[in-house]
Each structure stands twice: as structure tokens, then as C-alpha cells.
Write an enzyme that holds these catalytic residues in place. Structure first.
Site, mmCIF file in Angstrom:
data_model
loop_
_atom_site.group_PDB
_atom_site.id
_atom_site.type_symbol
_atom_site.label_atom_id
_atom_site.label_comp_id
_atom_site.label_asym_id
_atom_site.label_seq_id
_atom_site.Cartn_x
_atom_site.Cartn_y
_atom_site.Cartn_z
ATOM 1 N N GLU A 1 15.238 3.070 -15.271
ATOM 2 C CA GLU A 1 16.605 3.727 -16.088
ATOM 3 C C GLU A 1 18.017 2.849 -15.475
ATOM 4 O OE1 GLU A 1 16.924 7.878 -16.085
ATOM 5 O OE2 GLU A 1 15.261 8.097 -17.150
ATOM 6 N N GLU B 1 7.666 8.819 -18.141
ATOM 7 C CA GLU B 1 7.987 10.252 -17.842
ATOM 8 C C GLU B 1 8.015 10.715 -19.103
ATOM 9 O OE1 GLU B 1 11.291 9.523 -14.102
ATOM 10 O OE2 GLU B 1 11.734 10.674 -16.095
#
Length: 527
Positions: A153, A255
Site C-alpha cells: 500500500e 488482504e
């Protein structure tokens, strides 16, 4: 969201490496190497909560925790765990062997909560390179390592997309290092924040230009399916299938597990592993095993006792139905083999296809040895920001700056901060010597002093010649011993500012910009 060859070490410790069938990549799918069965990730994120200071526990070095938790992972049919931070200096043989014994593979983040590419002031430097390669060395000989993530991220908005140039450089150099060491096929990928505004451009950027620089797999942190009322269409999963159906490397959820509706029902799992997605999605990793203040946990730990939460029961029930059909490697011929087109640099994408240079310790050491005016060892790193602001105001910092939007990088932009300071101090000093003003030019408030310069010869001469007189050249020669030869390093990472395209490199504006960045807390990242 969260944030030595080990074979010899393990044998010396009396622990032989347990072997499982390695997972290999073919086209956009994973397969068991020996029998060719398609491998779908049924994963769990496995990392104890990280403290506010960034301190973390390496879960693959904690033998008692591994022994405690593996039975609970097995009950969830877990075949993969994701680990966000490891200490490469520790022994991981017992945990890795115990995981291998029950068929659990690992995907390991090469960075850590304390050392990673920073989206606001990104860099790819010697300190990070050494961190990444140390992790690779520590785990490359375990056959239950599926691969590594070079970032997590890092870009989460349009105005942070320039950072992806540094992530892609990390992918390039990690892959090259694995190849140079003769390790088996080990994938290097990226775990993305699933941001619709940049999803397509980011995925294309990491999979464009050439395979040597591109990711081996793409992990997506997806939290779009929330509650019982969500469907394949309303959750946005249908859009993901559309976006990645022609992607040339494996795509999976790095995720998943929305908590907007509690308790989590995990009724997205039959869709993830069912006919709507199984040809595009290679499974996913549930976030996360340990309960934390964010309330994503599947279990709580008190002492050495494990208590399962409601989400654990729901996941256990749903994951039992994760039985995709799959294909066999021998009968699979990839058709989606073409790389993507690199996104155009514009208002919506700020990373040029031209990547930062490979960290090169030998070049940096050779450069410092060749200088006459250098930073004093006694100067504390807390003073670096002020010194950079002063020296770069003289227009001598082109050799250490990096502009990922224009693809302009100084040859020494990957060196340590102290080395970079010495370089720009010497640049200014030499300018003043040429003007007859050299007597007091190497002072900088007592922070610098002169020394005897060492004329570069051999490899040093080649490297410095390629770097150019002002450090604006391009180094293509590999140093003796590999891409980033080992050598003495300091604790300071590179001083790096991702310079906006509006600021011309080498202008007086650069020093002012750097000083502003320092004062705002963006300019110096001490890793």
C-alpha cells in the site's frame, strides 16, 4: 494495512530444512512444481500487533508461538500465511519447518514496519537494498516460501503514485539479486491498496515495459464485500474480474475481510473460489489472525492460551467450501502473456517508466574517497536537513535528487545521507576553488573539512566516470561482487526528496524546496 545462506546455518544448528513441493508461476496461475496441480491461496495474515514505535515481533522466529498457533491455522485449511516483518538475523528454521510439515507456505514482506518505502518521501537506497537482500538470503532456501512483497500500500492516492517508481526499482533489483545468487524461482510482487482511482494504472505500471523490471504477482488488499447483502456485482468483485482477466501474472487478494458488518460472515469465500472468479483470482489472505485494536482478529491470545472469535468460526465454515476446480500445469497454455502498456504520465499518474538507479555501495564508497571536501564524522544526523537546505541552495544537488515524474535521477540519489552531503559539499567547494575562493569554502559552519582525495582507478574509475562529473550520468556497470557490493555502511539512509516536475533540478528553487520538505518532516527518512 499494517503495517548467509540459511541452509548452512540450519544444518550447523542441527536442524535440516524441511522440504515441500515448491510453488511455481506459469502465466497468471500458481502450481505445485512436481505434480502440476493448480495452487489457490487459502491464507491468513500472521503478524502480532506492531507497537506505536514500529517495534515488531518476528513471528517466524518465535518457536513457542508457532507451535501454539499452527493447529488453529490448520483448522482453517490454511495453506499460506503472510508475514509483514521479519528479522533476517534470527533463526527461522524451526517455525518454517513446522509450517512445511503441515503444508503451509509463506509470503514475506521484504520491508518492515520500521524500514520500508515511504509514500510521502520515497527512496530506494542502500539501506533498503541491504534490508531486502538480507531477508531474501534468510528465506530463499525454504521451499515453503511462495514469494516476497516489495511493498505494501505504498501509493494510496493519485498524489502518491510517483512512489511506485521506487517500488518497481525494488522489484527489479530484488529479482536480479535472486537470479545472481542462483536461488530457485522466487516471485517478487506487490500488495496494493485497492483504490479505484489508481487501480488500473498501478497494476499496468507494475506489469509493463519488460519482465525484468515487472512484478511476478499482484496482491490486492480488497475490503469491498461487506455483510450478507453483498453480491458478486454489488461488491465490486465483478469489476475486479473485468480489470484483471487479461493480466499476465497471478492476481490474488493480499488482504480481505471487511468488518463493517460484525460478526464477519465471510460469505464472499464461495464466490472467490467459485466459477465467477476462479479463473482470474488465485485465492486470498484473510486479515488477520491476531486480534488488535482495529478488531480484525480471528483469535485473542492471553499468555499462551488461544481463544477463537466469531470470525474464526465463520471463516472455518466458509473456507471448507473453497474447492475451485483449477487446471493442471501440463494442460494449461497461457494466452494472456502480453505485458501491459505503461500508463501515461499525466494529472492522474505521476510515475515515469524510467526507474531510479540500483543501489550501489561500491560507487558511493568510491565517490567519497575521491572527494577533497567531506562531511565531518562528528556531525549528528539531526543536522543533515539544515545542511542539505544550505548546500542545495547553491544549485549543486542534481547528482543526489530524484524526480520520478520526469524520470530524472542523480547517480548518487541512492547513497547514504552522509555520502550525499559530502558529494554536494565537494561540488560547491570545487566551484569556489575554480573561482579562487576555496580557502574557506569547505567549512559549512564547521560541518566539513578537507582531506586528501584518492584518484579513482580500476572499477572505481569506471563507475565514477559513468556517474558523471556532477553525478548526472547513468551507471550501467555492476560493481565488483554484484549489483550492490557490500561495504562499510552507516545507520543513516539516503536523504531523498521526490522533487515535483515544476521544480527544475539544479535550480536555486531546489534548495528551498528541500528545506521546506525537511521542515515539514518529509525530507529525511531515517530508517
Amino acid at each position: 494495512m499494517k503495517y548467509s545462506l540459511l541452509a548452512a546455518g540450519a544444518l550447523l544448528a542441527g536442524n535440516a530444512l524441511a522440504a515441500v513441493d515448491p510453488i511455481v508461476i506459469k502465466g497468471s496461475k500458481f502450481f505445485y512444481k512436481t505434480n502440476g496441480t493448480e495452487f489457490y491461496i487459502r491464507g491468513v495474515a500472521y503478524q502480532e500487533p506492531v507497537g506505536a514505535s514500529g517495534n515488531f515481533t518476528d513471528p517466524l522466529a518465535d518457536v513457542s508461538a508457532c507451535q501454539r498457533d499452527i493447529p488453529y491455522l490448520v483448522k482453517l485449511r490454511t495453506n499460506t500465511i503472510r508475514v509483514y516483518g521479519v528479522d533476517p538475523t534470527l533463526d527461522h528454521s524451526e517455525c518454517m519447518n513446522a509450517l512445511a510439515d503441515v503444508g503451509i507456505y509463506t509470503i514475506i514482506d521484504l520491508g518492515s514496519p520500521q524500514q520500508s518505502i515511504n509514500r510521502n518521501s520515497p527512496s530506494w537506497d542502500i539501506s533498503l537494498y541491504n534490508r531486502y537482500t538480507a531477508v531474501i538470503d534468510a528465506f530463499a532456501n525454504y521451499t515453503n516460501v511462495l514469494g516476497f512483497f516489495a511493498g505494501n500500500e505504498v501509493s494510496n492516492s493519485v498524489n502518491t503514485t510517483a512512489a511506485m517508481a521506487f517500488v518497481k526499482a525494488a522489484v527489479r533489483d530484488s529479482k536480479a539479486y535472486i537470479k545472481s545468487k542462483g536461488y530457485r524461482q522466487l516471485g517478487v510482487g506487490y500488495a496494493a491498496a485497492d483504490v479505484a482511482d489508481i487501480r488500473t494504472q498501478l497494476a499496468d505500471y507494475l506489469n509493463c515495459d519488460n519482465t525484468e523490471d515487472s512484478i511476478d504477482f499482484f496482491g490486492d488488499n480488497v475490503y469491498e464485500w461487506c455483510g450478507d447483502s453483498a453480491t458478486f456485482q454489488t461488491s465490486g468483485y465483478s469489476n475486479l474480474v473485468q480489470d484483471f482477466q487479461n493480466y499476465s501474472v497471478p492476481y490474488f487478494f493480499a488482504e480481505y475481510g471487511c468488518i463493517t458488518v460484525q460478526p464477519r460472515a465471510f460469505n464472499n469465500i464461495p464466490v472467490m473460489y467459485g466459477p465467477d472468479m476462479e479463473n482470474v483470482l488465485n485465492g486470498g489472505i484473510v486479515y488477520e489472525y491476531f486480534q488488535d485494536t482495529n478488531d480484525f482478529g480471528l483469535v485473542t491470545i492471553e499468555g499462551n492460551a488461544v481463544s477463537t472469535l466469531a470470525g474464526y468460526s465463520s471463516l472455518s465454515k466458509e473456507i471448507a467450501s473453497a474447492t475451485p476446480t483449477g487446471v493442471n500445469s501440463a494442460s494449461y497454455t497461457p494466452t494472456n502473456t502480453a505485458l501491459q502498456a505503461c500508463p501515461t504520465v499525466d494529472a492522474n499518474w505521476q510515475a515515469s517508466p524510467k526507474l531510479p538507479p540500483t543501489p550501489n555501495q561500491e560507487l558511493c564508497n568510491c565517490m567519497v574517497n575521491s572527494l577533497t571536501c567531506v562531511l565531518k564524522d562528528s556531525v549528528d544526523s539531526s543536522e543533515y536537513g539544515k545542511l542539505f537546505g544550505q548546500v542545495c541552495g547553491y544549485g549543486v544537488c542534481a547528482g543526489i535528487t530524484a524526480n520520478a515524474t520526469t524520470g530524472t535521477y542523480g547517480a548518487y540519489s541512492m547513497c547514504e545521507a552522509s555520502q550525499q552531503l559530502s558529494f554536494v559539499m565537494n561540488e560547491y567547494y570545487q566551484q569556489q576553488v575554480a573561482k579562487g575562493n576555496g580557502d574557506s569554502a569547505c567549512d559549512f559552519g564547521g560541518a566539513a573539512s578537507t582531506k586528501a582525495a584518492v584518484s579513482p582507478t580500476g572499477t572505481c574509475a569506471t563507475l565514477i566516470n559513468e556517474a558523471g562529473a556532477q553525478g548526472t550520468g547513468s551507471v550501467t556497470s555492476s560493481p565488483t561482487g554484484g549489483a550492490a557490493a557490500t561495504g562499510s555502511t552507516s545507520s543513516g539512509a539516503a536523504f531523498h526528496v521526490a522533487v515535483p516536475a515544476s521544480v527544475s533540478v539544479g535550480s536555486w528553487q531546489l534548495g528551498a524546496y528541500i528545506m521546506t520538505a525537511v521542515l515539514s518532516g518529509m525530507g529525511m527518512i531515517l530508517l
